[in-house]
Scaffold this motif. Structure first.
Motif, mmCIF file in Angstrom:
data_model
loop_
_atom_site.group_PDB
_atom_site.id
_atom_site.type_symbol
_atom_site.label_atom_id
_atom_site.label_comp_id
_atom_site.label_asym_id
_atom_site.label_seq_id
_atom_site.Cartn_x
_atom_site.Cartn_y
_atom_site.Cartn_z
ATOM 1 N N ARG A 123 12.088 1.966 -2.089
ATOM 2 C CA ARG A 123 13.372 2.601 -1.781
ATOM 3 C C ARG A 123 13.303 4.105 -2.056
ATOM 4 N NH1 ARG A 123 16.299 -0.336 -4.901
ATOM 5 N NH2 ARG A 123 16.585 -1.982 -3.343
ATOM 6 N N GLU A 124 12.641 4.488 -3.119
ATOM 7 C CA GLU A 124 12.510 5.906 -3.450
ATOM 8 C C GLU A 124 11.659 6.645 -2.420
ATOM 9 O OE1 GLU A 124 13.926 7.862 -6.002
ATOM 10 O OE2 GLU A 124 15.202 6.081 -5.851
ATOM 11 N N VAL A 125 10.590 5.995 -1.949
ATOM 12 C CA VAL A 125 9.751 6.599 -0.918
ATOM 13 C C VAL A 125 10.561 6.825 0.355
ATOM 14 C CG1 VAL A 125 7.815 6.179 0.652
ATOM 15 C CG2 VAL A 125 7.552 5.759 -1.790
ATOM 16 N N ARG A 126 11.355 5.837 0.732
ATOM 17 C CA ARG A 126 12.164 5.963 1.950
ATOM 18 C C ARG A 126 13.258 7.013 1.806
ATOM 19 N NH1 ARG A 126 12.779 -0.541 2.790
ATOM 20 N NH2 ARG A 126 10.801 -0.921 3.873
ATOM 21 N N ARG A 127 13.758 7.186 0.607
ATOM 22 C CA ARG A 127 14.807 8.183 0.386
ATOM 23 C C ARG A 127 14.273 9.605 0.411
ATOM 24 N NH1 ARG A 127 18.398 5.661 -4.650
ATOM 25 N NH2 ARG A 127 19.669 4.236 -3.397
ATOM 26 N N HIS A 128 13.064 9.795 -0.087
ATOM 27 C CA HIS A 128 12.595 11.160 -0.324
ATOM 28 C C HIS A 128 11.366 11.579 0.487
ATOM 29 C CE1 HIS A 128 15.424 11.566 -3.635
ATOM 30 N NE2 HIS A 128 15.008 10.400 -4.105
ATOM 31 N N LYS A 129 10.595 10.624 0.981
ATOM 32 C CA LYS A 129 9.336 11.016 1.616
ATOM 33 C C LYS A 129 9.245 10.692 3.102
ATOM 34 C CE LYS A 129 6.149 11.313 -2.250
ATOM 35 N NZ LYS A 129 4.768 11.026 -2.702
#
Length: 411
Positions: A102-108
Motif C-alpha cells: 500500500r505504501e509503494v502504491r501511495r508514494h512510488k
C-alpha cells in the motif's frame, strides 16, 4: 551512468491449475492454445526479465493475448506472480505484505487506464485531487498540487468544469494529471490512448513527450500499436504468448529483429517515421567566429569547395551561417566575422523525423543545422541524405505521388 529504477527477474504468471504441467509445455515451445486445451491453464507471462532506467519511457507492446496487460498488472501487484522477482529501488514488491505494498502504491507507483476513470459528479480539480485526498493530504496542499498538475497539462482554466464538458482527449489529460499530482516515481500507462481517435491520440503522444521532458518520470507504457511504441518509447519490449521476444530501441528492433516473429511484426513499418536527423546527418563544415577571421574562413571554403560555412563559437554553439560573399565583404571592410554572419539558420533537433525534415528542406537553399539540447552543432542534414532515406523507404506524399522523384527533378 543510468540508474535502474525497476528490475524484473524471471517473472512468470500462470492462471488456473496444473501450473507445473503448463510451464513444462511452455519450455517445449507449445502454443498458448495447446497449453490451455491440455491443462486448462493460461500462460499470462513467462520468464520475463528486463530493467527500466530512471526517467525512461519503456514500452511493452504486443498483439491481443501477448501478455502485455498481465505484465503491467504484475508490476504493481494487482495480480500476484506465480514466480519471479520485481524490484523497485532494490525492494522486491513480489514479497511485500499488504501494508508495505500500500505504501509503494501511495508514494512510488501510479497507473493511468484506458477508460479515464473520472468521477462524473466531481469537478476536474476534485478529480485531480482524489488520490491525494485518499492519502489524507491536507486540503490546501492537495489543491495546490492538483492545480500544479493541471497547469502542466494546460488544463487549469477548466478546473471547475465536469468531465462530460470535456472532450475525450481532455478527459485523458485529466487522468494523466491526476496520476502526476500524486508525484509518483513510476507511472504505468495501460493502453492509455487507445480509445482516442487518431488525431487526438497523436496529440496526446506529443503531450506525453513534452510533459516527460519536464517531469522526467519513469514510464512503463502498454500498447498494441507499433507506430505508437516507436514514436514515444526510449526502448521497446515486444511480447508474444507471454514471452518477451526482443528488447531494444526502435532503431535496433527495425535494423536487427531478433527472430522471424519480430521481423514479420515490423516489416510494414514506415521507416521514414522512425529514422531521425541523427540517423542521416553528416559532419558540418564550420568556421569559429571567435577565432577565425575572413581570410581563414575563405580558405576553408576553397579547401572544401563550398560557398558557405556554419558559424559556431568556441563552445560549438550555432551562431549562424557565413557565405563567401559575406566573408569577402568582411575582409574588404576589416570587420569581424560575427558582423558578417546570417543568424537566421534553419535548425532541427537530433530527434526530428525524416518525414518532418522533408517539409523543411524541400525549399531550403542551405543544409539544415542539427543541434543538441544545448544548441551545440552536431551535424547537418543535406537534401541528398533525405532523398536517400526516403528512397530506401519508398515514401510517398499524402496523394500517393512519389516525393523522391519530385525532389530529384527539382533539385
Amino acid at each position: 551512468m543510468k540508474n535502474v529504477k525497476l528490475t524484473v527477474n524471471n517473472l512468470t504468471k500462470i492462471f488456473g491449475k496444473k501450473q507445473q504441467q503448463a510451464l513444462t509445455m511452455v519450455k517445449e515451445n507449445k502454443s498458448k492454445t495447446d497449453i490451455l486445451a491440455k491443462t486448462g491453464a493460461t500462460v499470462g507471462v513467462y520468464d520475463a526479465s528486463f530493467e527500466v532506467n530512471e526517467g525512461e519511457i519503456f514500452v511493452v507492446m504486443g498483439l491481443s493475448g501477448s501478455g502485455k496487460s498481465t505484465m503491467i498488472r504484475l508490476l504493481n501487484r494487482l495480480i500476484d506472480p506465480t514466480s519471479g522477482e520485481i524490484y523497485i529501488d532494490g525492494q522486491d514488491i513480489a514479497k511485500m505484505n499488504k501494508e508495505e505494498l500500500r505504501e509503494v502504491r501511495r508514494h512510488k507507483i501510479n497507473m493511468v487506464f484506458q477508460n479515464f476513470g473520472l468521477f462524473p459528479h466531481k469537478t476536474i480539480l476534485e478529480n485531480t485531487e482524489y488520490g491525494l485526498e485518499v492519502r489524507g493530504v491536507p486540503k490546501e496542499e492537495r489543491q495546490e498540487r492538483a492545480e500544479r498538475a493541471l497547469e502542466n497539462s494546460s488544463l487549469l482554466p477548466f478546473k471547475d468544469q465536469y468531465p462530460d464538458q470535456l472532450s475525450g482527449g481532455m478527459q485523458q489529460r485529466v487522468g494523466l494529471a491526476r496520476a502526476l499530482a500524486n508525484d509518483p516515481q513510476i507511472l504505468l500507462m495501460d493502453e492509455a490512448f487507445s480509445a482516442l481517435d487518431p488525431l487526438i491520440r497523436r496529440e496526446m503522444q506529443d503531450e506525453l513527450l513534452d510533459l516527460q521532458a519536464t517531469v522526467q518520470k519513469t514510464i512503463i507504457f502498454i500498447t498494441h500499436d507499433l507506430n505508437e511504441a516507436l514514436r514515444i518509447g526510449d526502448r521497446i519490449a515486444i511480447m508474444k504468448d507471454g514471452q518477451i521476444m526482443q528488447i531494444g530501441t526502435g532503431e535496433e528492433i527495425l535494423t536487427n529483429p531478433a527472430n522471424d516473429y519480430v521481423r514479420e511484426f515490423v516489416e510494414d513499418v514506415d521507416r521514414s517515421k522512425v529514422l531521425t536527423a541523427q540517423n542521416i546527418m553528416v559532419p558540418a563544415l564550420t568556421t569559429n567566429i571567435e577565432i577565425d577571421g575572413p581570410n581563414v574562413a575563405l580558405k576553408k571554403m576553397r579547401d572544401e569547395e563550398v560557398s558557405m560555412l556554419l558559424a559556431i563559437d568556441k563552445h560549438r554553439k550555432l551562431r549562424g551561417s557565413l557565405t563567401a560573399d559575406s566573408a569577402v565583404e568582411a575582409r574588404r571592410n576589416h570587420t569581424p566575422l560575427i558582423d558578417a554572419i546570417d543568424k537566421n539558420v534553419r535548425k532541427i533537433s537530433k530527434d526530428t523525423l525524416v518525414t518532418d525534415i522533408f517539409n523543411l528542406i524541400y525549399d531550403s537553399p542551405a543544409p539544415l543545422a542539427v543541434v543538441d539540447e544545448n544548441d551545440r552543432l552536431v551535424g547537418v542534414v543535406i537534401r541528398g541524405s533525405v532523398i536517400q532515406a526516403l528512397a530506401d523507404t519508398g515514401e510517398t506524399d499524402p496523394q500517393g505521388e512519389n516525393i523522391v522523384e519530385e525532389v530529384i527533378i527539382n533539385d
